[in-house]
Design a protein around this motif. Structure first.
Motif, PDB file in Angstrom:
ATOM      1  N   ILE A1009       0.833  -1.209  -0.011  1.00  0.00           N
ATOM      2  CA  ILE A1009       0.094  -0.135   0.110  1.00  0.00           C
ATOM      3  C   ILE A1009       0.956   1.222   0.093  1.00  0.00           C
ATOM      4  O   ILE A1009       0.546   2.342  -0.789  1.00  0.00           O
ATOM      5  CB  ILE A1009      -1.067   0.055   1.210  1.00  0.00           C
ATOM      6  CG1 ILE A1009      -1.886  -1.231   1.097  1.00  0.00           C
ATOM      7  CG2 ILE A1009      -1.823   0.992   1.163  1.00  0.00           C
ATOM      8  CD1 ILE A1009      -2.765  -1.282   2.408  1.00  0.00           C
ATOM      9  N   ARG A1010       1.989   1.221   0.859  1.00  0.00           N
ATOM     10  CA  ARG A1010       3.061   2.416   0.747  1.00  0.00           C
ATOM     11  C   ARG A1010       3.583   2.602  -0.459  1.00  0.00           C
ATOM     12  O   ARG A1010       3.706   3.801  -1.180  1.00  0.00           O
ATOM     13  CB  ARG A1010       3.930   2.292   1.854  1.00  0.00           C
ATOM     14  CG  ARG A1010       3.517   2.403   3.277  1.00  0.00           C
ATOM     15  CD  ARG A1010       4.672   2.476   4.183  1.00  0.00           C
ATOM     16  NE  ARG A1010       5.552   1.726   4.217  1.00  0.00           N
ATOM     17  CZ  ARG A1010       5.479   0.734   5.203  1.00  0.00           C
ATOM     18  NH1 ARG A1010       4.595   0.610   6.193  1.00  0.00           N
ATOM     19  NH2 ARG A1010       6.387  -0.426   5.229  1.00  0.00           N
ATOM     20  N   GLY A1011       4.038   1.682  -1.443  1.00  0.00           N
ATOM     21  CA  GLY A1011       4.158   1.662  -2.428  1.00  0.00           C
ATOM     22  C   GLY A1011       3.343   2.112  -3.766  1.00  0.00           C
ATOM     23  O   GLY A1011       3.722   2.969  -4.438  1.00  0.00           O
ATOM     24  N   LEU A1012       1.921   1.557  -3.421  1.00  0.00           N
ATOM     25  CA  LEU A1012       0.901   2.238  -4.408  1.00  0.00           C
ATOM     26  C   LEU A1012       0.710   3.715  -4.000  1.00  0.00           C
ATOM     27  O   LEU A1012       0.527   4.499  -4.971  1.00  0.00           O
ATOM     28  CB  LEU A1012      -0.357   1.389  -3.993  1.00  0.00           C
ATOM     29  CG  LEU A1012      -1.723   2.146  -4.558  1.00  0.00           C
ATOM     30  CD1 LEU A1012      -1.438   1.884  -6.009  1.00  0.00           C
ATOM     31  CD2 LEU A1012      -3.053   1.113  -4.019  1.00  0.00           C
ATOM     32  N   CYS A1013       0.697   4.119  -2.877  1.00  0.00           N
ATOM     33  CA  CYS A1013       0.810   5.559  -2.707  1.00  0.00           C
ATOM     34  C   CYS A1013       1.761   6.419  -3.073  1.00  0.00           C
ATOM     35  O   CYS A1013       1.502   7.466  -3.520  1.00  0.00           O
ATOM     36  CB  CYS A1013       0.774   5.792  -1.108  1.00  0.00           C
ATOM     37  SG  CYS A1013      -0.708   5.304  -0.126  1.00  0.00           S
ATOM     38  N   ARG A1014       3.102   5.815  -3.090  1.00  0.00           N
ATOM     39  CA  ARG A1014       4.191   6.558  -3.855  1.00  0.00           C
ATOM     40  C   ARG A1014       3.918   6.638  -5.285  1.00  0.00           C
ATOM     41  O   ARG A1014       4.352   7.789  -6.114  1.00  0.00           O
ATOM     42  CB  ARG A1014       5.306   5.786  -3.535  1.00  0.00           C
ATOM     43  CG  ARG A1014       6.156   6.024  -2.336  1.00  0.00           C
ATOM     44  CD  ARG A1014       7.359   5.386  -2.110  1.00  0.00           C
ATOM     45  NE  ARG A1014       8.542   5.468  -2.849  1.00  0.00           N
ATOM     46  CZ  ARG A1014       9.325   6.298  -2.844  1.00  0.00           C
ATOM     47  NH1 ARG A1014       9.065   7.387  -2.019  1.00  0.00           N
ATOM     48  NH2 ARG A1014      10.058   6.606  -4.125  1.00  0.00           N
ATOM     49  N   ARG A1015       3.243   5.669  -5.922  1.00  0.00           N
ATOM     50  CA  ARG A1015       3.033   5.697  -7.361  1.00  0.00           C
ATOM     51  C   ARG A1015       1.958   6.637  -7.751  1.00  0.00           C
ATOM     52  O   ARG A1015       2.132   7.017  -8.704  1.00  0.00           O
ATOM     53  CB  ARG A1015       2.578   4.272  -7.919  1.00  0.00           C
ATOM     54  CG  ARG A1015       3.784   3.171  -7.902  1.00  0.00           C
ATOM     55  CD  ARG A1015       3.294   1.774  -8.317  1.00  0.00           C
ATOM     56  NE  ARG A1015       3.884   0.465  -8.419  1.00  0.00           N
ATOM     57  CZ  ARG A1015       4.850   0.433  -9.504  1.00  0.00           C
ATOM     58  NH1 ARG A1015       4.621   1.279 -10.597  1.00  0.00           N
ATOM     59  NH2 ARG A1015       5.760  -0.521  -9.543  1.00  0.00           N
TER      60      ARG A1015
END
Length: 1060
Positions: A1009-1015
């Motif tokens: 989810i953190r990676g998705l938010c960064r994307r």
């Protein structure tokens, strides 16, 4: 954030439940001894197995001696606002106006249990619950306290072990009597007729409840009185043998306790009548019982054969004649008062009344053998002392013979008076001495008197049958009790019991049945048997507690057509009574109880307690609910608190804090026992439910769907407030609990920030309500984080860093929206009309936005929202990654697109197409999209794939969330090549976890989810920065902005390099 509490109070615990009081069934009676002395200060809930004892200070309440510190800055601000509002309502500063305002506020502080806890900033959170201090006198409620508050306070003291439960029962009785007295005195002469009648009825109901509590104490709370051998001087007398028999026989002991209970009620009624009316039974002039008028008549004329010829006390019976009507009426009034005193158990007063009225002979018939009290109780035995009068009499005639002769004489007198149609009260007085029920019951016009007469008569007969064993054989050789229904032809002292034995019940069930349908009782008695408290009392007498619980629930439960248990309740006093009876019985019967009854006390009892908690909650008495909800079974307790917390989410901070205190003080914070509810479980359930999609009512054209979802984000943020209150320092492990709550608040807020970031990217001036509300709530608690949490813990440190990242992101978001608002305002005006100040304001807002964007994008020490995470699993374990999202399909215009089966199928195919075939095959990618069952405007997206090295196994260094985040990001940004152009997903809930082959959750996978938010968030930040630059360059000013040595244009870089 602390509350200063104050101290609390300090009781013979009775026995278990009896079953059936049949004299023949001694084995069953011994199994459930009703009158055993039992002392226990255990504060462990016996049936639920939950230890409710905290340190005695855990619930010690504010004593008014010091000003407590406010537990939250928000609470303090709310107090200040309330004070300001009070003063703003003043129309002037004249003395009368200020005085009336002060009186109004004072009444708020002490008058209402629902507002008392927080009506002023100078009051403690739970001032309404006062600890009970045991004194010689009964505790009298303070003015303004309700009976509900008093009952809660008393029960709380008992649960803490500060007061035995038998003493609590007596306190309940006294509280009801005091409340009844208050109502009667308040209503006297101040209300209209109808209102006064209603208040009198309410006062009477409270007296009925007090009677039920009194019976409960007499039967189950009062310890068994031990007869010391020192009281017996050999040779024993009939009275001593009678007392010894009653002390050991359960049926006789039951009758004795019922008689004493009913006499106590009658005595209380006499005292109340004296207090209210100022009159007293038996207040006669000396010698008023002497027949003066008849004496004067006899001196003048003696020709009337219907008038007695002599004035000795035996003349009317011997001569079969009457007194003059005035003397007869005076005699009847005197006997009525004697009956009233006997009914109240005041034998000495009745005897003294006879003597003061000039009828000492009548006093001798009430107390034979030199004034000895022959009632078979310990009190009578103590009053008689070591008098030798009866002993001397029975040494000559034998044990019980004179007693028997006295009863025979009383029987003959009652029958003779009845034959001559004499006074009904005189007949009843003598019939009572010999258990001649058919002559007593005609004057018993109420249920209590009839029940007392039957129980007293049955008790005396049981004693007579025991004493008959000491008699010599009758002339015909038969024993007295050989045949209860035997010959009744002979007339004399040996035969009189046969005339009364058939009038007696054989067991307690028969006695109660006689009250319902006996030919002897008045119709008022039969009618009273249908009253609620009479039914309660009869069930207590018979020991049928299971039926009592069913009866209470049948009265209190919602109607079949209305199963909403949260509806307004019509009989709060009965609900309160039922809840407290259940709790008292649980503790009293904790040692010995049948499994069936134990189950009934838990199941039906929990339903009644749950109903009472809901009533208190509906009356805004949140500070009281914890005392009772903590006694419920685990699941019911958790569900109830969760529901109450959800309903109070939009209430004032004071109201929320009262409910928070009720939970944290009366429940353990965490519990390893699966049968016990804990505060931690409640909070977790509240947090989990707050993230669920709530069904909403949309407009017919669904134009407000996006707005409704933004409102739901505000509700999600509000839930964090429950974690930001500080528990009172009096509870155990105060520091540890406060720290845990703050850590949990950080973790949950980060979860919400991730979701909020994916639903609040529309470029509009309005601030997204959810994230900024979240930041406002957490601002004050986080100032104390150094004292409460240790950053050395890796999990805590990671959450703090992520929170700081989100704080930075939403600060940039607020600054950008402020610039956008200024820009839109300026765009609505012709450029020629804009002033230099307005242009400068726009430039300043743009500069601040770009500075914050630069700081977020170019962090050297640690990238924003660094998603590096090490997997807890080894490659040898087959682990899957799952990403589930609840989202809304949005058109480019921002409106909601209603999903259907076709669009879900098309979206599934489009999501598959974002991954290459190798990933789909080798990583077993699965995509499932369905219309949400909770909200028809939303879809449920579920992605699942096999873990791989760097994405599920080992260290995830890419910080991009891996395969699942890449797929979801494409859908979120509307970059799906095989789906409708420009349609994106506004995600409202997002969860990721590791699972095994069966789909069981192993642990969370926050890096996805953190990676998705960064994307999603970093490209949006770049685009917003470009928009700001474009807005600046479009002005009439020629600007060359340099930020920290870099041109603004340097923000426009390749997206892939930023993601790295």
């Amino acid at each position: 954030m602390e509350v200063d509490p104050s101290p609390s109070p300090p009781s013979s615990r009775p026995p278990p439940l009896p079953g059936y009081f049949d004299p023949e069934s001694s084995g069953r009676r011994e199994e459930y001894r009703r009158y055993r002395k039992r002392m226990s200060s255990s504060n462990v809930s016996p049936l639920l197995g939950s230890s409710l004892s905290k340190s005695s200070e855990a619930r010690l309440l504010y004593d008014g001696g010091s000003i407590p510190r406010r537990p939250n800055a928000g609470l303090l601000l709310e107090d200040i606002k309330q004070e300001a509002q009070d003063y703003s309502n003043l129309e002037g500063l004249d003395g009368s106006r200020m005085f009336s305002s002060a009186k109004r506020r004072a009444s708020l502080d002490g008058g209402s249990a629902s507002d008392a806890a927080y009506s002023s900033g100078r009051q403690a959170a739970r001032q309404t619950l006062k600890p009970v201090k045991m004194e010689d006198d009964m505790y009298v409620p303070h003015e303004g306290e309700t009976s509900f508050t008093m009952f809660a306070s008393l029960l709380d003291s008992a649960i803490q072990g500060l007061m035995p439960f038998p003493d609590v029962i007596l306190q309940f009785e006294r509280t009801c009597r005091n409340a009844s007295d208050s109502i009667r005195s308040a209503a006297t002469g101040k209300l209209r007729v109808v209102e006064d009648k209603l208040m009198q009825q309410k006062a009477q109901l409270l007296l009925d409840e007090a009677a039920s509590w009194s019976l409960l104490w007499c039967l189950y709370g009062k310890g068994n009185e031990d007869l010391s051998e020192e009281l017996f001087v050999p040779p024993t007398t009939s009275h001593q043998e009678a007392c010894r028999f009653v002390a050991v026989d359960l049926t006789a002991q039951l009758c004795l306790r019922i008689v004493l209970w009913l006499e106590g009620l009658a005595s209380e009624a006499l005292d109340l009548e004296k207090k209210v009316r100022g009159s007293h039974v038996g207040s006669y002039l000396p010698s008023s019982g002497v027949w003066h008028r008849t004496q004067r008549y006899l001196k003048r004329n003696n020709n009337d054969s219907t008038i007695v010829k002599h004035v000795d006390f035996d003349a009317p019976t011997r001569e079969g004649a009457q007194l003059l009507p005035d003397d007869k009426k005076q005699d009847e009034l005197l006997l009525e008062d004697i009956w009233t005193l006997l009914r109240a158990g005041r034998l000495e007063e009745a005897s003294e009344l006879c003597r003061s009225a000039g009828q000492a002979w009548r006093a001798a018939t009430l107390c034979p053998f030199g004034g000895i009290d022959m009632f078979p109780s310990l009190d009578a035995l103590l009053r008689n002392g070591k008098s030798r009068t009866l002993q001397a009499i029975e040494l000559e005639s034998g044990i019980g013979r004179q007693w028997r002769l006295w009863k025979w004489a009383s029987y003959c007198a009652s029958e003779k008076i009845a034959e001559q149609d004499g006074g009904c009260y005189e007949m009843a007085v003598y019939a009572l001495q010999c258990s001649n029920l058919k002559r007593v019951l005609p004057i018993c016009m109420d249920w209590e008197s009839a029940c007392w007469a039957m129980a007293r008569s049955w008790l005396d007969v049981q004693v007579d049958l025991v004493l008959s064993q000491y008699q010599t054989s009758r002339p015909d050789g038969r024993q007295l009790d050989d045949d209860m229904n035997g010959a009744q032809n002979s007339v004399g002292p040996e035969s009189w019991p046969y005339h009364v034995l058939d009038q007696q019940p054989r067991n307690i069930t028969a006695l109660l049945q006689n009250l319902h349908s006996s030919d002897f009782v008045h119709e008022n008695v039969s009618r009273a048997c249908r009253e609620q408290h009479r039914q309660i009392e009869m069930n207590l007498m018979s020991g049928d507690i299971a039926h009592l619980l069913d009866l209470l629930w049948s009265w209190l439960s919602p109607a079949e057509e209305d199963q909403n248990t949260a509806r307004p309740l019509d009989d709060p006093e009965m609900i309160r009574f039922g809840a407290h009876v259940v709790l008292v019985l649980r503790y009293i019967f904790s040692d010995e109880i049948e499994d069936e009854l134990e189950e009934k006390l838990v199941t039906v009892g929990d339903l009644i307690i749950n109903l009472y908690v809901r009533y208190l909650f509906s009356e805004d008495q949140e500070e009281l609910v914890g005392v009772y909800a903590s006694q419920l079974q685990r699941d019911l307790c958790i569900n109830l608190f969760v529901e109450m917390m959800e309903l109070r989410l939009n209430s004032s901070l004071h109201t929320m804090y009262k409910l928070f205190l009720s939970a944290v003080e009366y429940l353990p914070f965490s519990s390893g026992d699966a049968s016990k509810a804990s505060f931690e479980e409640i909070i977790e359930r509240v947090l989990s439910r707050s993230r669920q999609t709530k069904p909403s009512k949309y407009d017919e054209d669904f134009s407000d769907v996006a707005h409704q979802h933004h409102l739901q984000s505000l509700q999600k943020a509000m839930v964090i407030q429950w974690l930001c209150f500080t528990p009172p320092p009096s509870i155990p492990d105060f520091q540890m609990i406060t720290g845990k709550l703050l850590i949990r608040a950080l973790m949950h807020s980060n979860t919400l920030f991730r979701e909020f970031s994916l639903i609040s990217m529309r470029r509009v001036p309005e601030l997204p309500a959810g994230p900024h509300k979240l930041l406002a709530i957490l601002a004050e608690p986080l100032k104390q984080k150094e004292n409460l949490i240790s950053p050395e813990d890796q999990e805590v440190s990671d959450n703090l860093q992520e929170f700081e990242d989100w704080h930075e992101y939403y600060s940039l978001d607020a600054t950008y929206r402020n610039w956008l608002k200024v820009e839109m305002q300026n765009a609505a005006v012709s450029p020629d009309m804009l002033s230099a100040e307005e242009n400068d304001q726009a430039v300043a807002a743009a500069k601040e936005t770009l500075e914050l964007a630069f700081l977020l994008l170019k962090k050297d020490e640690r990238p924003w929202l660094d998603a590096v995470e090490s997997s807890p699993f080894e490659p040898s374990q087959p682990i899957f990654l799952e990403l589930h999202a609840c989202a809304m399909l949005c058109l480019p215009s921002g409106e909601c697109m209603l999903p259907d089966a076709t669009s879900c199928t098309a979206l599934t195919s489009a999501l598959y197409s974002t991954a290459n075939e190798e990933d789909v095959l080798h990583r077993q990618l699965k995509v499932d999209v369905q219309v949400s069952s909770r909200d028809p405007c939303c879809i449920e997206v579920a992605l699942r794939c096999l873990a791989a090295e760097g994405d599920g196994y080992g260290l995830h260094e890419a910080s991009d969330g891996g395969l699942l985040a890449a797929i979801m990001a494409a859908g979120f940004k509307g970059e799906l090549s095989r789906f409708q152009p420009g349609v994106s997903m506004a995600i409202s809930r997002l969860d990721a976890w590791y699972s095994d082959g069966n789909g069981s959750v192993e642990s969370t996978a926050a890096y996805i989810i953190r990676g998705l938010c960064r994307r999603c968030c970093l490209p949006e930040t770049i685009l917003r920065s470009m928009q700001v630059i474009e807005g600046i360059n479009s002005t009439s000013y020629c600007i060359s902005l340099r930020i920290n040595g870099f041109y603004c244009a340097s923000l426009v870089v390749d997206k892939s390099s930023l993601l790295a």
